[in-house]
Design a protein around this motif. Structure first.
Motif, mmCIF file in Angstrom:
data_model
loop_
_atom_site.group_PDB
_atom_site.id
_atom_site.type_symbol
_atom_site.label_atom_id
_atom_site.label_comp_id
_atom_site.label_asym_id
_atom_site.label_seq_id
_atom_site.Cartn_x
_atom_site.Cartn_y
_atom_site.Cartn_z
ATOM 1 N N TYR A 90 8.321 -8.556 19.776
ATOM 2 C CA TYR A 90 8.783 -7.325 19.326
ATOM 3 C C TYR A 90 9.663 -6.687 20.413
ATOM 4 O O TYR A 90 10.863 -6.534 20.397
ATOM 5 N N HIS A 182 11.412 1.773 9.381
ATOM 6 C CA HIS A 182 10.052 1.259 9.106
ATOM 7 C C HIS A 182 9.352 1.290 7.518
ATOM 8 O O HIS A 182 9.155 0.414 7.056
ATOM 9 N N ARG A 216 5.311 2.588 8.409
ATOM 10 C CA ARG A 216 5.099 1.190 7.553
ATOM 11 C C ARG A 216 4.176 1.574 6.158
ATOM 12 O O ARG A 216 4.433 1.341 5.356
ATOM 13 N N PHE A 241 -2.700 -4.758 17.476
ATOM 14 C CA PHE A 241 -1.478 -5.450 17.075
ATOM 15 C C PHE A 241 -1.313 -6.894 17.550
ATOM 16 O O PHE A 241 -0.320 -7.107 18.249
ATOM 17 N N ASN A 267 2.875 -6.401 11.173
ATOM 18 C CA ASN A 267 3.833 -7.048 12.010
ATOM 19 C C ASN A 267 3.459 -8.567 12.110
ATOM 20 O O ASN A 267 2.437 -9.111 11.868
ATOM 21 N N ASP A 268 4.414 -9.404 12.491
ATOM 22 C CA ASP A 268 4.521 -10.895 12.591
ATOM 23 C C ASP A 268 3.452 -11.470 13.231
ATOM 24 O O ASP A 268 2.704 -12.517 12.889
ATOM 25 N N ASP A 296 9.049 -7.740 11.021
ATOM 26 C CA ASP A 296 9.738 -7.821 12.291
ATOM 27 C C ASP A 296 10.668 -8.930 12.296
ATOM 28 O O ASP A 296 11.652 -8.833 12.917
ATOM 29 N N THR A 310 9.193 -12.104 5.636
ATOM 30 C CA THR A 310 8.817 -10.955 6.515
ATOM 31 C C THR A 310 10.030 -9.898 6.344
ATOM 32 O O THR A 310 11.085 -10.291 5.669
#
Lengths: 353, 353
Positions: A90, A182, A216, A241, A267-268, A296, A310
């Motif tokens: 990111y 977001h 988010r 994360f 997040n990915d 992301d 995603t």
DNA sequence: ACGGTCATGGTAAGCGCTTTCCACGAGGTA
DNA sequence: TACCTCGTGGAAAGCGCTTACCATGACCGT
């Protein structure tokens, strides 16, 4: 006598080659040398002298002294970039964008990684202030810790007072920002899941104190509510994360609510962990048994199996815009960066009960 | 009169708070102020004055001026890091390691991305030279282009003459280096493939002019030769060090030699492309039909499907060591970083014919 | 011919620090 | 008591540039 001059191995005192020496070598004043070598604001230098200075500089191998210039002009060409972790795709993407723009502007970028320590973040803006960086880019969201936030804000205010500009990537309430939607992205993801028939959706979230995850999460929650669904607290679990965080969170989530048919990872990299948990640890099929969507669209999202659906955030462009913003290369009113959902193979219709 | 003083909105001239002002406020000389605030080399300051200076600095919100200090001491605390691309996990890992070490040393790291343009690389070492960076870290291998290499070397020599240190990550013939055993790693990968019964092995390589790929390639070739096998040129194809490059290269390779039972990708991101090509484009099984092994062991390698067998390079540690090397925090004779093969699921016995 | 503009070169006053000296008083020694 | 040595504080000379300001001469219009 501040500094001893350096000496060659042969013992002859050489000293560094300074503007002074270039000027002497060219037989001009140092003012003239400065003007030709560093573009002396709106002053022109005659053809002849200019040539002499230029070749003198070349012959002597002159390299300007940035700190000295900074002191004299009280302005540098470095911009600071503060991220949580450069190795996180990111931030790496944001950094890449910033570097690209920096190159165009002939700026150097000084990067600092806080490793998610807010204390360190404050310390770094202070360092960057000391460096007299021309601008500061804050990537990585802040936290909701009031005291930390206030101290940071104070430091940033100081930075601004000294004439520095600051830009945040993703809203943060501190100065001009490159907004990242977001909430909108999360809403889009939730909506897609809903459209596919999923009614029991869980979310694997990052650290609860991060503004980014709050936004988010709120986006997803609101979208679901609007659709007539819901996202009770029991269906969201917070973790680091990271991949490991995502995996553990997914395990806990599915243990708590085995009936979930979809999980949204915030997040990915967490999504990668979720995929591992669901498929490898739990032996369930994705998207057959449970759909998962990430956030992301980092480069490796497409290589996950199944390829990850995603929310795409234009991170690199955000980084680029941030530096444009602080050097006002661009008008301040450009259209906001759009988020979009990229549908791949990790999502599918909710399984029939 | 070099600079106009800044002014508050109210119109009162304030100027920045300088050491001068702190000294006045504390009723001491600026020499004393400097000594307490910046640790005046081996000189002690009395208890009383020290306290006065400290509180004056705090009250006024003093922030030291790094460029001025740099000029006066002719030494900075910034180290430059030059990489090809921050978004590439290989470099991101190195950068992360460097940042970690930098933090311990209270150094700032200035990072420059060359986007694989050697011309730009030279330009950046020049900038870093101008910045009077204390040291330069060159990650990312050089090329075998003689003229480019020479120009770079000249610039680096100049940097050193100015008192800067330079360290390369991965051998490059320029100064102390943090060696990375590319050849050994490749040899290990090739050997493992051979052990599994593979006799017709192909390699998907990065740009041919990169030293790194030359070394990796040589390592694989030599190991195979030693084992009684071979690696003819027809079985290696060069492409960009990217996912797309890996995919195209794999397609071409398998078209050229359909009988290959294994492919060695010279880095993990190419390996991701290879996996996609083999499984998705060609519909062949990995490792059933063909085994693939990568290089670097970037974080997402474990998330590829099948999980990638790859050569692990201790990148983060390499970055860390590089900065330790240039600030001589560590003895120069530490044992070299080891490479290892991490076996996952993308390799298996060669299929029976 | 004369004052006025320009274009161009140089002089020198900083920019905000660091560090070498020098000064001075307190204690120690012979 | 005279002579040193320390321990501390300050004065001031830079560090390598930029840039306001001055000087000079060429060129112009009247």
């Amino acid at each position: 006598m501040a500094n001893p001059r350096s000496t060659t191995r042969a013992g002859r005192s050489t000293g560094a080659v300074t503007l002074q020496r270039v000027a002497e070598h060219a037989g001009v004043s140092i003012a003239t040398a400065s003007r030709v070598l560093h573009g002396g604001g709106s002053r022109t230098v005659g053809e002849e002298l200019r040539r002499r200075v230029e070749s003198a500089a070349r012959e002597l191998g002159y390299v300007s002294n940035a700190p000295a210039q900074a002191l004299a002009r009280s302005a540098t060409s470095v911009v600071g970039l503060i991220v949580h972790d450069v190795a996180d795709p990111y931030f790496a993407a944001i950094a890449a964008g910033a570097m690209r723009a920096a190159r165009r502007q002939r700026l150097m970028i000084m990067i600092a990684a806080t490793f998610r320590d807010p204390e360190l973040e404050i310390e770094y803006v202070r360092s960057l202030r000391a460096q007299r960086a021309r601008a500061l880019l804050l990537a990585g969201s802040g936290t909701d810790d009031r005291s930390l936030t206030d101290r940071l804000a104070a430091e940033l205010a100081g930075f601004r007072e000294d004439g520095g500009r600051v830009a945040c990537i993703g809203e943060r309430g501190a100065g001009p920002a490159v907004p990242l939607d977001h909430a909108g992205g999360a809403a889009r993801a939730a909506t897609e899941l809903w459209r596919l028939g999923h009614r029991r959706i869980g979310v694997v979230a990052g650290p609860a104190e991060l503004l980014t995850v709050q936004q988010r999460l709120a986006g997803a929650r609101q979208a679901l509510a609007q659709l007539g669904g819901e996202l009770p607290d029991s269906r969201v679990v917070f973790a680091d994360f990271t991949r490991a965080g995502g995996r553990e969170a997914a395990l806990e989530l599915l243990a708590r609510e085995p009936g979930l048919t979809a999980v949204l990872a915030l997040n990915d990299v967490m999504a990668a962990g979720v995929l591992a948990a669901v498929q490898d640890d739990l032996g369930r099929a994705v998207p057959g048994d449970v759909s998962v969507v990430g956030f992301d669209d980092v480069p490796f999202a497409v290589d996950l199996r199944p390829a990850l659906t995603t929310v795409r955030l234009p991170l690199e462009e955000a980084g680029e815009r941030a530096v444009q913003l602080v050097v006002e290369e661009a008008p301040a009113d450009r259209p906001p960066l759009g988020v979009s959902l990229v549908v791949r193979d990790s999502t599918g219709p909710a399984p029939q009960r």
